[in-house]
Design a protein around this motif. Structure first.
Motif, PDB file in Angstrom:
ATOM      1  N   LYS A  40       0.837  -1.204   0.000  1.00 28.34           N
ATOM      2  CA  LYS A  40       0.000   0.000   0.000  1.00 28.34           C
ATOM      3  C   LYS A  40       0.868   1.249   0.000  1.00 28.34           C
ATOM      4  N   TYR A  41       1.911   1.250   0.826  1.00 26.80           N
ATOM      5  CA  TYR A  41       2.817   2.394   0.872  1.00 26.80           C
ATOM      6  C   TYR A  41       3.570   2.555  -0.443  1.00 26.80           C
ATOM      7  N   GLU A  42       3.988   1.458  -1.016  1.00 28.29           N
ATOM      8  CA  GLU A  42       4.691   1.521  -2.298  1.00 28.29           C
ATOM      9  C   GLU A  42       3.786   2.132  -3.369  1.00 28.29           C
ATOM     10  N   ARG A  43       2.516   1.700  -3.410  1.00 29.10           N
ATOM     11  CA  ARG A  43       1.564   2.275  -4.372  1.00 29.10           C
ATOM     12  C   ARG A  43       1.366   3.761  -4.106  1.00 29.10           C
ATOM     13  N   PHE A  44       1.272   4.140  -2.848  1.00 27.41           N
ATOM     14  CA  PHE A  44       1.094   5.543  -2.496  1.00 27.41           C
ATOM     15  C   PHE A  44       2.257   6.390  -3.008  1.00 27.41           C
ATOM     16  N   PHE A  45       3.480   5.973  -2.704  1.00 28.53           N
ATOM     17  CA  PHE A  45       4.626   6.787  -3.109  1.00 28.53           C
ATOM     18  C   PHE A  45       4.785   6.824  -4.624  1.00 28.53           C
ATOM     19  N   GLN A  46       4.463   5.732  -5.303  1.00 34.41           N
ATOM     20  CA  GLN A  46       4.508   5.745  -6.759  1.00 34.41           C
ATOM     21  C   GLN A  46       3.463   6.722  -7.299  1.00 34.41           C
ATOM     22  N   HIS A  47       2.281   6.693  -6.712  1.00 34.64           N
ATOM     23  CA  HIS A  47       1.200   7.588  -7.130  1.00 34.64           C
ATOM     24  C   HIS A  47       1.592   9.047  -6.910  1.00 34.64           C
ATOM     25  N   MET A  48       2.155   9.351  -5.743  1.00 35.74           N
ATOM     26  CA  MET A  48       2.557  10.727  -5.449  1.00 35.74           C
ATOM     27  C   MET A  48       3.693  11.168  -6.372  1.00 35.74           C
ATOM     28  N   ASP A  49       4.584  10.267  -6.704  1.00 35.36           N
ATOM     29  CA  ASP A  49       5.657  10.588  -7.643  1.00 35.36           C
ATOM     30  C   ASP A  49       5.070  10.911  -9.018  1.00 35.36           C
ATOM     31  N   ASP A  50       4.077  10.140  -9.435  1.00 34.64           N
ATOM     32  CA  ASP A  50       3.403  10.406 -10.719  1.00 34.64           C
ATOM     33  C   ASP A  50       2.739  11.777 -10.711  1.00 34.64           C
ATOM     34  N   ILE A  51       2.052  12.118  -9.615  1.00 35.22           N
ATOM     35  CA  ILE A  51       1.394  13.429  -9.509  1.00 35.22           C
ATOM     36  C   ILE A  51       2.431  14.545  -9.579  1.00 35.22           C
ATOM     37  N   HIS A  52       3.510  14.357  -8.841  1.00 34.62           N
ATOM     38  CA  HIS A  52       4.562  15.371  -8.814  1.00 34.62           C
ATOM     39  C   HIS A  52       5.122  15.606 -10.214  1.00 34.62           C
ATOM     40  N   HIS A  53       5.398  14.534 -10.949  1.00 39.29           N
ATOM     41  CA  HIS A  53       5.978  14.678 -12.280  1.00 39.29           C
ATOM     42  C   HIS A  53       4.966  15.195 -13.301  1.00 39.29           C
ATOM     43  N   THR A  54       3.692  14.952 -13.075  1.00 37.15           N
ATOM     44  CA  THR A  54       2.667  15.373 -14.030  1.00 37.15           C
ATOM     45  C   THR A  54       2.158  16.778 -13.748  1.00 37.15           C
ATOM     46  N   HIS A  55       1.870  17.065 -12.485  1.00 37.54           N
ATOM     47  CA  HIS A  55       1.192  18.317 -12.145  1.00 37.54           C
ATOM     48  C   HIS A  55       1.955  19.204 -11.175  1.00 37.54           C
ATOM     49  N   GLY A  56       3.027  18.717 -10.644  1.00 35.76           N
ATOM     50  CA  GLY A  56       3.664  19.439  -9.541  1.00 35.76           C
ATOM     51  C   GLY A  56       2.950  19.019  -8.261  1.00 35.76           C
TER      52      GLY A  56
END
Length: 94
Positions: A60-76
């Motif tokens: 769950k944590y791994e999915r969370f951090f991957q998701h947040m990394d995607d948001i950061h790279h896409t939208h800031g």
């Protein structure tokens, strides 16, 4: 990453050592040995459901951090979205 879906339906924890057997809380044999097993291996097998639960928790944590990394790279990364995103990813969305 381990596919934990293949373990669905396993006998739930706790499992206990009982001689050459691993039993559930009701004394039902989950696994029977026909040979001698070291104490460490016996304990590791008995802890299998607990280890599986920990793997699922960490995924769950791994999915969370991957998701947040995607948001950061896409939208800031926006701080105000963290709480919402955390709940979404770990499956506790309100």
């Amino acid at each position: 990453m381990i596919d934990t879906d293949k373990y669905e339906g396993h006998t739930p924890a706790p499992w206990m050592k009982d001689g050459n057997n691993i039993c559930d809380t009701y004394g039902n044999v989950v696994l029977r040995y026909h040979y001698t097993v070291t104490t460490a291996n016996h304990t590791l097998i008995a802890d299998t459901p607990l280890l599986l639960a920990e793997v699922k928790r960490l995924q769950k944590y791994e999915r969370f951090f991957q998701h947040m990394d995607d948001i950061h790279h896409t939208h800031g990364l926006l701080e105000e979205c963290w709480e919402t995103e955390v709940l979404k990813v770990i499956g506790e969305e309100e």
